[in-house]
Design a protein around this motif. Structure first.
Motif, PDB file in Angstrom:
ATOM      1  N   PRO A  96       4.131  17.754  17.842  1.00 39.09           N
ATOM      2  CA  PRO A  96       3.257  17.214  18.900  1.00 39.09           C
ATOM      3  C   PRO A  96       3.142  15.686  18.880  1.00 39.09           C
ATOM      4  O   PRO A  96       3.068  15.052  19.939  1.00 39.09           O
ATOM      5  CB  PRO A  96       1.906  17.879  18.638  1.00 39.09           C
ATOM      6  CG  PRO A  96       1.980  18.451  17.269  1.00 39.09           C
ATOM      7  CD  PRO A  96       3.427  18.646  16.942  1.00 39.09           C
ATOM      8  N   TRP A  97       3.179  15.100  17.711  1.00 37.47           N
ATOM      9  CA  TRP A  97       3.098  13.636  17.601  1.00 37.47           C
ATOM     10  C   TRP A  97       4.374  12.996  18.141  1.00 37.47           C
ATOM     11  O   TRP A  97       4.325  12.004  18.875  1.00 37.47           O
ATOM     12  CB  TRP A  97       2.865  13.231  16.148  1.00 37.47           C
ATOM     13  CG  TRP A  97       1.541  13.688  15.652  1.00 37.47           C
ATOM     14  CD1 TRP A  97       1.281  14.805  14.896  1.00 37.47           C
ATOM     15  CD2 TRP A  97       0.282  13.075  15.895  1.00 37.47           C
ATOM     16  NE1 TRP A  97      -0.065  14.906  14.657  1.00 37.47           N
ATOM     17  CE2 TRP A  97      -0.704  13.851  15.250  1.00 37.47           C
ATOM     18  CE3 TRP A  97      -0.116  11.936  16.581  1.00 37.47           C
ATOM     19  CZ2 TRP A  97      -2.062  13.537  15.284  1.00 37.47           C
ATOM     20  CZ3 TRP A  97      -1.464  11.606  16.615  1.00 37.47           C
ATOM     21  CH2 TRP A  97      -2.423  12.402  15.973  1.00 37.47           C
ATOM     22  N   ALA A  98       5.505  13.559  17.763  1.00 39.32           N
ATOM     23  CA  ALA A  98       6.788  13.013  18.212  1.00 39.32           C
ATOM     24  C   ALA A  98       6.963  13.201  19.721  1.00 39.32           C
ATOM     25  O   ALA A  98       7.462  12.306  20.408  1.00 39.32           O
ATOM     26  CB  ALA A  98       7.926  13.673  17.447  1.00 39.32           C
ATOM     27  N   ARG A  99       6.534  14.344  20.238  1.00 43.63           N
ATOM     28  CA  ARG A  99       6.621  14.562  21.691  1.00 43.63           C
ATOM     29  C   ARG A  99       5.746  13.564  22.444  1.00 43.63           C
ATOM     30  O   ARG A  99       6.121  13.080  23.509  1.00 43.63           O
ATOM     31  CB  ARG A  99       6.207  15.992  22.035  1.00 43.63           C
ATOM     32  CG  ARG A  99       7.288  16.997  21.755  1.00 43.63           C
ATOM     33  CD  ARG A  99       6.906  18.360  22.259  1.00 43.63           C
ATOM     34  NE  ARG A  99       7.985  19.299  22.026  1.00 43.63           N
ATOM     35  CZ  ARG A  99       7.812  20.593  21.915  1.00 43.63           C
ATOM     36  NH1 ARG A  99       6.599  21.122  22.010  1.00 43.63           N
ATOM     37  NH2 ARG A  99       8.846  21.380  21.698  1.00 43.63           N
ATOM     38  N   SER A 100       4.583  13.284  21.898  1.00 42.06           N
ATOM     39  CA  SER A 100       3.691  12.302  22.515  1.00 42.06           C
ATOM     40  C   SER A 100       4.352  10.925  22.544  1.00 42.06           C
ATOM     41  O   SER A 100       4.289  10.209  23.553  1.00 42.06           O
ATOM     42  CB  SER A 100       2.370  12.259  21.740  1.00 42.06           C
ATOM     43  OG  SER A 100       1.505  11.313  22.291  1.00 42.06           O
ATOM     44  N   ALA A 101       5.005  10.547  21.460  1.00 43.37           N
ATOM     45  CA  ALA A 101       5.703   9.258  21.384  1.00 43.37           C
ATOM     46  C   ALA A 101       6.878   9.217  22.353  1.00 43.37           C
ATOM     47  O   ALA A 101       7.111   8.200  23.022  1.00 43.37           O
ATOM     48  CB  ALA A 101       6.178   8.999  19.959  1.00 43.37           C
ATOM     49  N   LEU A 102       7.608  10.313  22.443  1.00 41.97           N
ATOM     50  CA  LEU A 102       8.737  10.371  23.362  1.00 41.97           C
ATOM     51  C   LEU A 102       8.250  10.273  24.806  1.00 41.97           C
ATOM     52  O   LEU A 102       8.860   9.583  25.630  1.00 41.97           O
ATOM     53  CB  LEU A 102       9.540  11.655  23.136  1.00 41.97           C
ATOM     54  CG  LEU A 102      10.802  11.820  23.960  1.00 41.97           C
ATOM     55  CD1 LEU A 102      11.746  10.636  23.792  1.00 41.97           C
ATOM     56  CD2 LEU A 102      11.500  13.127  23.586  1.00 41.97           C
ATOM     57  N   ALA A 103       7.137  10.917  25.114  1.00 45.45           N
ATOM     58  CA  ALA A 103       6.570  10.823  26.462  1.00 45.45           C
ATOM     59  C   ALA A 103       6.178   9.377  26.779  1.00 45.45           C
ATOM     60  O   ALA A 103       6.397   8.898  27.898  1.00 45.45           O
ATOM     61  CB  ALA A 103       5.372  11.752  26.594  1.00 45.45           C
ATOM     62  N   ALA A 104       5.613   8.671  25.801  1.00 45.88           N
ATOM     63  CA  ALA A 104       5.269   7.254  26.000  1.00 45.88           C
ATOM     64  C   ALA A 104       6.528   6.432  26.261  1.00 45.88           C
ATOM     65  O   ALA A 104       6.522   5.528  27.114  1.00 45.88           O
ATOM     66  CB  ALA A 104       4.504   6.717  24.792  1.00 45.88           C
ATOM     67  N   ALA A 105       7.586   6.732  25.544  1.00 44.71           N
ATOM     68  CA  ALA A 105       8.856   6.008  25.745  1.00 44.71           C
ATOM     69  C   ALA A 105       9.398   6.280  27.159  1.00 44.71           C
ATOM     70  O   ALA A 105       9.905   5.353  27.811  1.00 44.71           O
ATOM     71  CB  ALA A 105       9.874   6.425  24.686  1.00 44.71           C
ATOM     72  N   LEU A 106       9.286   7.505  27.611  1.00 45.37           N
ATOM     73  CA  LEU A 106       9.764   7.836  28.952  1.00 45.37           C
ATOM     74  C   LEU A 106       8.925   7.126  30.027  1.00 45.37           C
ATOM     75  O   LEU A 106       9.465   6.658  31.025  1.00 45.37           O
ATOM     76  CB  LEU A 106       9.740   9.341  29.169  1.00 45.37           C
ATOM     77  CG  LEU A 106      10.775  10.122  28.350  1.00 45.37           C
ATOM     78  CD1 LEU A 106      10.527  11.613  28.440  1.00 45.37           C
ATOM     79  CD2 LEU A 106      12.181   9.775  28.799  1.00 45.37           C
ATOM     80  N   ARG A 107       7.619   7.038  29.805  1.00 48.56           N
ATOM     81  CA  ARG A 107       6.765   6.333  30.769  1.00 48.56           C
ATOM     82  C   ARG A 107       7.093   4.840  30.819  1.00 48.56           C
ATOM     83  O   ARG A 107       6.927   4.191  31.846  1.00 48.56           O
ATOM     84  CB  ARG A 107       5.285   6.525  30.416  1.00 48.56           C
ATOM     85  CG  ARG A 107       4.771   7.921  30.721  1.00 48.56           C
ATOM     86  CD  ARG A 107       3.274   8.016  30.556  1.00 48.56           C
ATOM     87  NE  ARG A 107       2.811   7.840  29.205  1.00 48.56           N
ATOM     88  CZ  ARG A 107       2.665   8.821  28.308  1.00 48.56           C
ATOM     89  NH1 ARG A 107       2.985  10.067  28.613  1.00 48.56           N
ATOM     90  NH2 ARG A 107       2.210   8.563  27.086  1.00 48.56           N
ATOM     91  N   ALA A 108       7.545   4.291  29.709  1.00 49.05           N
ATOM     92  CA  ALA A 108       7.833   2.851  29.616  1.00 49.05           C
ATOM     93  C   ALA A 108       9.176   2.486  30.268  1.00 49.05           C
ATOM     94  O   ALA A 108       9.433   1.290  30.474  1.00 49.05           O
ATOM     95  CB  ALA A 108       7.832   2.407  28.160  1.00 49.05           C
ATOM     96  N   ARG A 109       9.991   3.464  30.547  1.00 48.97           N
ATOM     97  CA  ARG A 109      11.300   3.179  31.157  1.00 48.97           C
ATOM     98  C   ARG A 109      11.132   2.495  32.495  1.00 48.97           C
ATOM     99  O   ARG A 109      10.272   2.849  33.288  1.00 48.97           O
ATOM    100  CB  ARG A 109      12.092   4.464  31.387  1.00 48.97           C
ATOM    101  CG  ARG A 109      12.663   5.054  30.161  1.00 48.97           C
ATOM    102  CD  ARG A 109      13.573   6.205  30.413  1.00 48.97           C
ATOM    103  NE  ARG A 109      13.691   6.580  31.806  1.00 48.97           N
ATOM    104  CZ  ARG A 109      14.160   7.726  32.220  1.00 48.97           C
ATOM    105  NH1 ARG A 109      14.552   8.632  31.360  1.00 48.97           N
ATOM    106  NH2 ARG A 109      14.250   8.007  33.495  1.00 48.97           N
ATOM    107  N   LYS A 110      11.970   1.555  32.739  1.00 48.21           N
ATOM    108  CA  LYS A 110      11.959   0.872  34.033  1.00 48.21           C
ATOM    109  C   LYS A 110      12.806   1.696  35.001  1.00 48.21           C
ATOM    110  O   LYS A 110      13.862   2.199  34.643  1.00 48.21           O
ATOM    111  CB  LYS A 110      12.523  -0.528  33.879  1.00 48.21           C
ATOM    112  CG  LYS A 110      11.756  -1.369  32.874  1.00 48.21           C
ATOM    113  CD  LYS A 110      11.701  -2.781  33.301  1.00 48.21           C
ATOM    114  CE  LYS A 110      11.107  -3.679  32.284  1.00 48.21           C
ATOM    115  NZ  LYS A 110       9.773  -3.462  31.900  1.00 48.21           N
ATOM    116  N   PRO A 111      12.345   1.832  36.257  1.00 47.55           N
ATOM    117  CA  PRO A 111      13.117   2.632  37.239  1.00 47.55           C
ATOM    118  C   PRO A 111      14.441   1.981  37.586  1.00 47.55           C
ATOM    119  O   PRO A 111      14.625   0.825  37.435  1.00 47.55           O
ATOM    120  CB  PRO A 111      12.216   2.703  38.455  1.00 47.55           C
ATOM    121  CG  PRO A 111      11.154   1.691  38.256  1.00 47.55           C
ATOM    122  CD  PRO A 111      11.144   1.297  36.815  1.00 47.55           C
TER     123      PRO A 111
END
Length: 111
Positions: A96-111
């Motif tokens: 769950p911690w790693a998934r949360s971090a990965l989700a943050a990384a995905l949100r930070a991606r520039k379109p």
């Protein structure tokens, strides 16, 4: 203190259930990527996971310290928080911690 190859291998194995994990050495530590998304760093044999406005409170509730370093006489804080010690015990506890971090990384991606 540089990171040890054994610790880095352990962390990559721990995170492997998320997807394809690779590390890239940088600044005396390593950046961790899951399927090419930069979501964690390892510094001084400590794992720090990506945080942002949406998941930072999860880490702060557990009193997990933010990654900081000094540059030009100033303290710089990045959007990464230390992983909980108990999460290092198994992939299931880390998931769950790693998934949360990965989700943050995905949100930070520039379109």
């Amino acid at each position: 203190m540089p990171i040890s190859a054994d610790y880095l291998a352990f962390i990559c194995e721990l995170l492997a259930p998320l997807g394809r994990i690779r590390s890239k050495r940088m600044f005396g530590g390593a950046g961790l990527y899951c399927d090419e998304h930069f979501f964690a760093i390892v510094i001084d044999d400590q794992l720090y996971l990506k945080t942002d406005a949406e998941n930072r409170a999860e880490f702060e509730r557990e009193a997990l310290e933010a990654f900081r370093y000094e540059a030009r006489g100033k303290i710089v804080q990045l959007g990464y928080h230390r992983a909980p010690d108990e999460a290092l015990d198994s992939p299931e506890l880390m998931r769950p911690w790693a998934r949360s971090a990965l989700a943050a990384a995905l949100r930070a991606r520039k379109p």
